[in-house]
Motif scaffolding. Structure first.
Motif, PDB file in Angstrom:
ATOM      1  N   ILE A   2      35.619  37.836  32.830  1.00  0.00           N
ATOM      2  CA  ILE A   2      36.227  37.452  34.166  1.00  0.00           C
ATOM      3  C   ILE A   2      37.502  38.806  33.629  1.00  0.00           C
ATOM      4  N   GLY A  23      34.600  42.286  32.573  1.00  0.00           N
ATOM      5  CA  GLY A  23      33.460  42.352  33.582  1.00  0.00           C
ATOM      6  C   GLY A  23      31.615  42.081  33.621  1.00  0.00           C
ATOM      7  N   ALA A  78      39.753  35.468  38.696  1.00  0.00           N
ATOM      8  CA  ALA A  78      39.682  36.624  39.287  1.00  0.00           C
ATOM      9  C   ALA A  78      40.175  37.683  40.846  1.00  0.00           C
ATOM     10  N   ASN A 134      40.199  44.658  40.067  1.00  0.00           N
ATOM     11  CA  ASN A 134      38.228  45.101  40.692  1.00  0.00           C
ATOM     12  C   ASN A 134      38.088  44.182  39.929  1.00  0.00           C
ATOM     13  N   ARG A 135      38.020  42.639  40.019  1.00  0.00           N
ATOM     14  CA  ARG A 135      36.764  41.255  40.023  1.00  0.00           C
ATOM     15  C   ARG A 135      37.174  40.639  41.622  1.00  0.00           C
ATOM     16  N   ASP A 149      32.711  37.251  39.484  1.00  0.00           N
ATOM     17  CA  ASP A 149      33.127  37.005  38.854  1.00  0.00           C
ATOM     18  C   ASP A 149      33.939  35.500  38.631  1.00  0.00           C
TER      19      ASP A 149
END
Length: 243
Positions: A145, A148, A201, A206-207, A212
């Motif tokens: 996580i 990525g 997440a 950006n998750r 994720d």
């Protein structure tokens, strides 16, 4: 007061449990009429067990709904907001270790293994192997996580290693290992660890909470297979050293 109101809104959970148990009860009734014909004492014990199962499932699922899932997500959001995000990895390890050790299905499996092997394989050893394996893979899931890394980079090599271990693994431990994969993904581990991963997440930039946050249970299912098969290799090695 809010918690009391949430607990009292138990109706939907009761219906869910009734829907889950009804086919099993119907199946038993048909077989009781056709072939089983259990005596009254057996039926009485079965009825008591069914009542306890129903009450236990209702209370547990309601507890998951109002407790485990919200707390897990809030913990995940809090951890994801920390400045030193690497701390999520050891915390994930500890949570995976404790959640698996507390998993009822894991303890039942371990007791069954000890009974079936007449004490040759101790229940405590199975629990430790499963808990440690799940803890390692939960930590790897937290690394995934944070970084990525695609899920397939962990799942494909993991199952490939499991397949490669098959020819060298003891057949007894092989059977236990593949049952352990389903046992370790029980309600305690799934509800808390999955909620934690989704919360992390959500908190990270950006998750994606779906891409994720989910997928961790696939790693949890893989972990016991590898850890129990590795335990089988250790047992085989010790057996080979004995004169």
């Amino acid at each position: 007061m809010k918690m009391l109101l949430e607990f009292l809104s138990i109706g939907p959970v009761v219906l869910e449990v009734l829907e889950a148990l009804a086919p099993l009860v119907l199946f038993f009734v048909v077989f009781q009429i056709v072939s089983l014909r259990l005596p009254a004492q057996g039926l009485s014990r079965l009825a008591r067990g069914l009542a306890l199962t129903f009450a236990g499932l209702v209370l547990f699922l309601q507890g998951v709904k109002i407790g485990f899932l919200p707390v897990g997500q809030e913990m995940g959001r809090a951890l994801g907001g920390l400045e030193h995000k690497w701390i999520i990895v050891p915390i994930g390890f500890l949570l995976g270790l404790s959640a698996t050790a507390a998993e009822p299905a894991v303890r039942i499996l371990a007791r069954e293994v000890e009974t079936a092997s007449t004490g040759a394989i101790r229940a405590r050893v199975i629990i430790l192997a499963l808990s440690f394996g799940v803890a390692v893979f939960v930590a790897l899931g937290m690394v995934r996580i944070l970084t990525g890394v695609p899920l397939r980079w962990l799942v494909v090599p993991g199952y490939s290693i499991a397949v490669l271990m098959l020819p060298f693994s003891d057949r007894t431990f092989m059977s236990i290992a593949f049952d352990s994969g389903g046992v370790a993904t029980g309600p305690m581990t799934v509800t808390f660890v999955m909620a934690l991963a989704v919360g992390v997440a959500v908190a990270l930039e950006n998750r994606h909470p779906v891409l994720d946050g989910f997928g961790l249970i696939a790693l949890v299912a893989l972990a016991p297979i590898l850890s129990v098969m590795a335990l089988g290799l250790v047992y085989s090695w010790k057996k080979g050293k004995k004169p």
